[in-house]
Structures are given as structure tokens and as C-alpha cells.
Design a protein around this motif. Structure first.
Motif, PDB file in Angstrom:
ATOM      1  N   VAL A  79       0.841  -1.208   0.000  1.00  0.00           N
ATOM      2  CA  VAL A  79       0.000   0.000   0.000  1.00  0.00           C
ATOM      3  C   VAL A  79       0.872   1.252   0.000  1.00  0.00           C
ATOM      4  O   VAL A  79       0.583   2.238  -0.687  1.00  0.00           O
ATOM      5  CB  VAL A  79      -0.960  -0.013   1.209  1.00  0.00           C
ATOM      6  CG1 VAL A  79      -1.634   1.345   1.387  1.00  0.00           C
ATOM      7  CG2 VAL A  79      -2.024  -1.092   1.037  1.00  0.00           C
ATOM      8  N   ALA A  82       2.333   1.727  -3.416  1.00  0.00           N
ATOM      9  CA  ALA A  82       1.307   2.095  -4.403  1.00  0.00           C
ATOM     10  C   ALA A  82       1.089   3.604  -4.481  1.00  0.00           C
ATOM     11  O   ALA A  82       0.569   4.106  -5.480  1.00  0.00           O
ATOM     12  CB  ALA A  82      -0.008   1.396  -4.070  1.00  0.00           C
ATOM     13  N   TYR A  87      -2.282   2.683  -7.576  1.00  0.00           N
ATOM     14  CA  TYR A  87      -3.091   1.672  -6.904  1.00  0.00           C
ATOM     15  C   TYR A  87      -3.687   0.692  -7.918  1.00  0.00           C
ATOM     16  O   TYR A  87      -4.080   1.086  -9.025  1.00  0.00           O
ATOM     17  CB  TYR A  87      -4.218   2.336  -6.109  1.00  0.00           C
ATOM     18  CG  TYR A  87      -3.722   3.184  -4.963  1.00  0.00           C
ATOM     19  CD1 TYR A  87      -3.321   2.605  -3.770  1.00  0.00           C
ATOM     20  CD2 TYR A  87      -3.651   4.577  -5.084  1.00  0.00           C
ATOM     21  CE1 TYR A  87      -2.870   3.380  -2.708  1.00  0.00           C
ATOM     22  CE2 TYR A  87      -3.197   5.363  -4.028  1.00  0.00           C
ATOM     23  CZ  TYR A  87      -2.805   4.757  -2.851  1.00  0.00           C
ATOM     24  OH  TYR A  87      -2.344   5.518  -1.814  1.00  0.00           O
ATOM     25  N   ASP A  91      -7.021  -2.557  -4.938  1.00  0.00           N
ATOM     26  CA  ASP A  91      -6.790  -1.509  -3.946  1.00  0.00           C
ATOM     27  C   ASP A  91      -7.923  -0.486  -3.976  1.00  0.00           C
ATOM     28  O   ASP A  91      -8.459  -0.083  -2.925  1.00  0.00           O
ATOM     29  CB  ASP A  91      -5.464  -0.785  -4.207  1.00  0.00           C
ATOM     30  CG  ASP A  91      -4.251  -1.659  -3.963  1.00  0.00           C
ATOM     31  OD1 ASP A  91      -4.378  -2.651  -3.214  1.00  0.00           O
ATOM     32  OD2 ASP A  91      -3.176  -1.357  -4.512  1.00  0.00           O
ATOM     33  N   PRO A 148      -8.922   6.317  -2.630  1.00  0.00           N
ATOM     34  CA  PRO A 148      -7.651   5.985  -1.971  1.00  0.00           C
ATOM     35  C   PRO A 148      -7.115   7.116  -1.117  1.00  0.00           C
ATOM     36  O   PRO A 148      -6.437   6.874  -0.113  1.00  0.00           O
ATOM     37  CB  PRO A 148      -6.708   5.673  -3.145  1.00  0.00           C
ATOM     38  CG  PRO A 148      -7.304   6.332  -4.328  1.00  0.00           C
ATOM     39  CD  PRO A 148      -8.786   6.303  -4.099  1.00  0.00           C
TER      40      PRO A 148
END
Length: 617
Positions: A79, A82, A87, A91, A148
Motif C-alpha cells: 500500500v 502504491a 493503486y 486496492d 484511496p
């Protein structure tokens, strides 16, 4: 649920003592377990209930929501990478689901208003480019950017509010649960009645003291109103207080528990990060305004009791102070431990742990408070359950705060306040006050503080050069007193329910009794010495004296009693004189004091039973 609740509490005790995990992982455990418990414990609708068990879809939601949060732990390194490499579709799916889970969990635990605000914030982030106003528009973001940002970044759901909840707030909420199970709440009630029960309006004054003491450990306006009000409100009604007055006294005093050191409400711990000072400084800065707040309610109860000739309780109905202190005085030790450890420089986290340990030790002294293993498990589980609404609320507030940072809305809102106020401080303060109260009608105090501290406080600090401590306490205060401000005065409604009184009358009476809460924030903005900003002894003493007398003048004007029942013109003079003493100017304050003294002298020359048709109701 017992297993999950005990596990969540043990996790916070363990990390509180041995050190917290990296912020994202600490927040993931904190929120992940909470989401799982919420979907099991709280039904989707009130009519659904839990009598027939947990529906299959809530079980799936519980496991999936927990996984969405734990994804940040299971794939922690991936993560983080990313953020640079981009992502994956999975994700992005997890992030979008995580945001939806937070919204639904908050709806179940707290209610719709904050969810509507958070949803509008997300829509604003997605479609802000379609807003024609240059002041509100922004380039716009896609769902692949927004989700995100809110789920994987430190400035969204897992931002400062949730981190503070995971590090400090949970421990202090658990501390309050432990204290309540050791009988401290009943001890506070007995102590309050022993101290003030025999005086004029003694039942009402005892309720003020008891609620302020209990509020220190509960941190919830409504919860405190219900808990202590079930005992104090019937006592006040028996003493001949009107039902709406009894409910209002309890509601206004209980609401003040969130501003009463040493514990205060959950938002106070978030203020540590926003202001950039230690909790010790927050605690000491809030002390004098809190004293003024409760002194104002105390004075209001006195005037109400004098006006209706309500005497104290008979001595044989009151507990003995000396016997009470000798028998149960040790119950104050956990609070003293908290105050001492914070005062000498320990972190709030360590102070909470020591307070919890001391509370458990105190509970072992007497057989009736000594917990069995089953009791301990119940306390641990209840500690987690009490925290669930707070955790979901701060997570949802993180959505709003994240959108504010992502879109630059904070700077635009600040510019709007400055533009409307046209450089006039009092107008900027009034606009901010209204915003805080309106937001507080729908948002929990913690979420309200996060929003206003993000978008309104910077405007007052940067444009007018006000001290950050005074500004943040200003928005903190007005977010709290929304609980007693009509039309949505939830604490007053709770008090009215117990008192069997008209809810709106109770709300307006609560405002009269707690009028100091509307004055004190302006007092410490114009005179920051009240929040210990560059204090000198004489300046502090003068500000404290004039503020206290000013609150007395305004309170007496609203309640219609000073030395005797007041004429309309006398009430008007008392109101203006009281407000004049808030201004930190010796001449203005002196004239206000003189005007109050003249009204008091004139009233003292009237017979005690004097009535006239022109007396205002």
C-alpha cells in the motif's frame, strides 16, 4: 462480541503501555475491530432489532469491513509503494468499500446528519468542477483519486482524529467505564448533596456539582444527563423546581462535563495535535472557563430558587460530609492520579493507564465494588462498546477533513468568513459561532470540532492574529453547547424526558441557565488571559472577577431575579451591565459594575414580598 470487545480493549492497553504501532496500523486495528462490532451489534434499522439474531448480511458486512481495514496491515508495504507506483483495481475497490462501510457504520451508531455531511463532501470532491462560483469550485477529482486519498492516506479517514482516538480517547473512555463500575458516580452524587443540599435550591446546586464531576469521566452530554439525571431530576422536582427547570439544570450541567478538566471530552485530545501543545496546557487553559461556566449555572439555579422560594433539603435527608469522606474519600484517588501525572509531564496516554490501574486497585478495597472475573470481562467489553460511536464519528469526520484538505475548501471557507465579516472581528466571531452551533445540532462534538477546527479556526487565527488556544477553545465551546441550544437540543430533550417536561421549554430554560457558555468564549477571545495566554496575576484576577460578575448580571436579567424580582427596565440594565463587563476595559467594566450595584441597592429597599403588575414574568 465479548471476545471482540475484550480483545479491542486489551489491544489498547497493550499498545498504550508498550508503545503504539505505526499510525496506519494502529488505526487499522482500532477501526477494523470497531466496524466488525458495529455491524453485529447495531441493526440496519431500528425495527429490525436483534431479538431474532444477527442477519446473514450483517455478518458478511462485519467480516468484510474488518478485512477492508486490516488490508492496510496485511499489505502494508504494498500500500505504501502504491502511492508512487499507482493503486491496483483491487486496492481501489477496497478503498471505496472502506469509505462506504464507515458511512454505514456511522449511520447506525450516530445518525444521519453527519453521514449526509460526509456524503455531500464526497460529492463536492467529485463534482466541484461543475459549481459555477469561483469561490467554491475546484478542478474536480475522479473516484479513483478520492477513495484511496480518503482510505489509504493520513489526511482522510485514518487522519489525526482517528489516530488520537486510537492512542488517547479509547483509554480515557475505558477509564470512565471503570470508574462508573466502582461506584464513583454515586459517590459524586452523595458528595454534591452533602456539600450544597442544605442551602437555597440545594437540590439544584447539588445536581450542578454532581453532573460536573460525573461529566469529567463520561465525556457525553446526553449520557451524563441520563445517568445522573435519573437521580437528580426527581430530587429537584421533589424540592419544588418546575419540571422544565429540573431537566434544564441537569442538561446544562451535564453538557459542561466535556469542558471540565482533567478529562474533558474526546475532542480535547484532538486539540492537542491541532494546537500543537501538550494535553497539560489544554487542561490548564480550559480550567478557568470551565469554572466560570459552572459558576454561571450555579448562580442561575440560585436566582431561580430564590425567585420561587425553594429552600434546601432537611439535614436528615442529606449524607454526612465527614462520614462520606472517611468512608469513600479514597474513590477520588484515580482522578488525583490523572491530574498529578499530567501535571508533572507524563503523556496523556500514560496518565490514562495509571488512572485505570488505580481505579481497579480502588475497586478492590470494598467487597461491594470488588469485581469478579466475569465483572472484569464485562467492564472490558463495555469499554469497547462505549467507544464504538466515537470511533465511527471521528472516522466519518475524517472524510470531511480529508475533502477539505484535498479541495482547498478550508482556505475558501476562511476567505468567505473574512469577506462577510469585512475585517470586523465581532462579526467573524458571530458567524463562526452560528456555524459551530448549526453543525453541532447534527454532528457529535468530536466531529464538529474536527470540521470547525479545520475550516473556521484558521481564518480567525491568520486574519485577526488571535491566539490559537483561545480560538480552538472558542469553536470547541460552541460545538458543545449545541446540545442545549434549541431547536435541536438533544441533552435538554433527554432531561425533559426524565422530568416529564416540555422539551422546547426545557431547551430554552437550559440556555438561560447556561448563558455563561455563550459569553465566556467571547470573554477569552477579547481577554486571552482567561485561557492563560501571557497571564499576570492582577490581569487574571481582574478578568476572572469581572467575567464572573458579568455572567451574574446576564443570568439575573434572563431569569428575572437579582436581589428581588426584577422590573423589565431593571432586567435590561442588568443585561447591558453584564455584557459590558466582558469587554477587557476597566472603564466599561467599572460602569457595568456600578450599574449592577445601583439595581441591587434599589431592589434591596423593596419589601421581600413586593409584587407589581409591571413585573416581568
Amino acid at each position: 462480541m465479548t471476545l471482540l470487545g475484550v480483545s479491542l480493549t486489551c489491544f489498547h492497553l497493550y499498545t498504550g503501555y508498550f508503545g503504539t504501532l505505526p499510525s496506519q496500523q494502529q488505526g487499522a486495528v482500532h477501526l477494523g475491530l470497531a466496524l466488525g462490532m458495529i455491524f453485529i451489534l447495531f441493526p440496519a434499522t431500528r425495527s429490525a432489532g436483534r431479538k431474532k439474531g444477527v442477519p446473514w448480511y450483517d455478518v458478511i458486512l462485519a467480516f468484510t469491513a474488518t478485512f477492508a481495514a486490516y488490508y492496510k496491515i496485511l499489505f502494508y508495504e504494498e500500500v505504501l509503494r502504491a502511492r508512487i507506483t499507482g493503486y491496483s483495481t483491487f486496492d481501489l475497490t477496497i478503498a471505496a468499500l472502506g469509505v462506504l462501510f464507515v458511512l454505514e457504520a456511522t449511520r447506525r451508531t450516530v445518525g444521519m446528519p453527519i453521514v449526509v455531511m460526509a456524503s455531500l463532501a464526497i460529492l463536492y470532491a467529485l463534482f466541484g468542477n461543475f459549481i459555477p462560483s469561483p469561490m467554491l469550485s475546484h478542478p474536480g477529482f475522479s473516484i479513483d483519486q478520492v477513495s484511496p486519498y480518503l482510505w489509504f492516506r493520513e489526511s482522510g479517514i485514518f487522519g489525526t482524529p482517528l489516530q488520537i482516538s486510537a492512542r488517547f480517547i479509547f483509554l480515557f473512555l475505558f477509564f470512565g467505564v471503570v470508574l462508573m463500575h466502582t461506584g464513583v458516580g454515586k459517590f459524586f452524587n452523595d458528595l454534591a448533596f452533602a456539600l450544597t443540599g442544605r442551602f437555597t435550591g440545594g437540590a439544584g446546586k447539588a445536581a450542578v456539582i454532581a453532573s460536573s464531576l460525573q461529566g469529567m469521566i463520561s465525556g457525553s452530554s446526553i449520557g451524563n444527563t441520563v445517568a445522573s439525571g435519573s437521580f437528580t431530576i426527581p430530587m429537584m422536582k421533589n424540592a419544588r423546581f418546575k419540571p422544565e427547570v429540573a431537566g434544564a439544570v441537569e442538561a446544562s450541567a451535564s453538557t459542561g462535563g466535556q469542558i471540565m478538566p482533567p478529562l474533558m471530552g474526546a475532542a480535547a485530545f484532538i486539540m492537542v495535535e491541532y494546537v500543537g501543545v501538550s494535553y497539560r496546557e489544554i487542561m490548564f487553559s480550559a480550567l478557568i472557563p470551565a469554572i466560570l461556566y459552572f459558576a454561571g449555572i450555579f448562580i442561575g439555579v440560585h436566582f431561580e430558587a430564590k425567585r420561587h422560594r425553594i429552600l434546601g433539603l432537611p439535614k436528615d435527608q442529606l449524607p454526612s460530609k465527614s462520614k462520606l469522606i472517611l468512608a469513600k474519600g479514597y474513590m477520588l484517588l484515580p482522578l488525583l492520579v490523572i491530574i498529578t501525572t499530567i501535571s508533572v509531564g507524563f503523556t496523556a496516554q500514560r496518565a490514562a493507564l495509571l488512572g485505570i490501574a488505580c481505579a481497579f486497585a480502588v475497586s478492590l478495597i470494598r467487597k461491594e465494588t470488588r469485581p469478579s472475573l466475569k465483572d472484569i470481562l464485562t467492564i472490558f467489553e463495555k469499554g469497547a462498546r462505549v467507544a464504538l460511536p466515537v470511533i465511527s464519528a471521528v472516522a466519518c469526520a475524517g472524510i470531511i477533513a480529508g475533502v477539505v484538505g484535498m479541495t482547498g475548501m478550508g482556505a475558501k471557507f476562511a476567505a468567505g468568513i473574512i469577506s462577510l465579516a469585512d475585517g470586523v472581528l465581532i462579526l467573524a466571531l458571530l458567524f463562526t459561532m452560528v456555524a459551530c452551533i448549526v453543525l453541532g445540532m447534527g454532528l457529535p462534538t468530536t466531529a464538529n470540532y474536527v470540521v470547525t477546527a479545520t475550516i473556521a479556526a484558521p481564518a480567525l487565527i491568520n486574519e485577526f492574529g488571535l491566539p490559537p488556544m483561545a480560538v480552538h477553545l472558542f469553536v470547541f465551546y460552541f460545538g458543545i453547547i449545541a446540545d442545549i441550544t434549541p431547536p435541536v437540543c438533544l441533552a435538554a430533550f433527554a432531561g425533559a424526558g426524565i422530568a416529564k417536561a416540555n422539551p422546547m421549554k426545557t431547551g430554552f430554560t437550559a440556555v438561560k441557565l447556561a448563558i455563561g457558555a455563550f459569553i465566556i468564549p467571547y470573554a477569552f477571545i477579547y481577554n486571552p488571559v482567561l485561557v492563560l495566554v501571557e497571564p499576570t496575576f492582577w490581569d487574571l484576577l481582574s478578568a476572572l472577577f469581572f467575567s464572573l460578575v458579568g455572567i451574574m448580571g446576564v443570568s439575573s436579567a434572563l431569569l428575572g431575579y437579582f436581589v428581588r424580582d426584577s422590573f423589565f427596565l431593571e432586567r435590561l440594565v442588568l443585561l447591558v451591565a453584564g455584557l459590558a463587563m466582558v469587554v477587557p476595559d476597566l472603564l466599561t467594566s467599572g460602569l457595568g459594575l456600578l450599574a449592577m450595584a445601583v439595581v441591587g441597592w434599589l431592589q434591596s429597599r423593596r419589601p421581600d414580598n413586593y409584587q407589581a403588575s409591571t413585573l416581568s414574568s
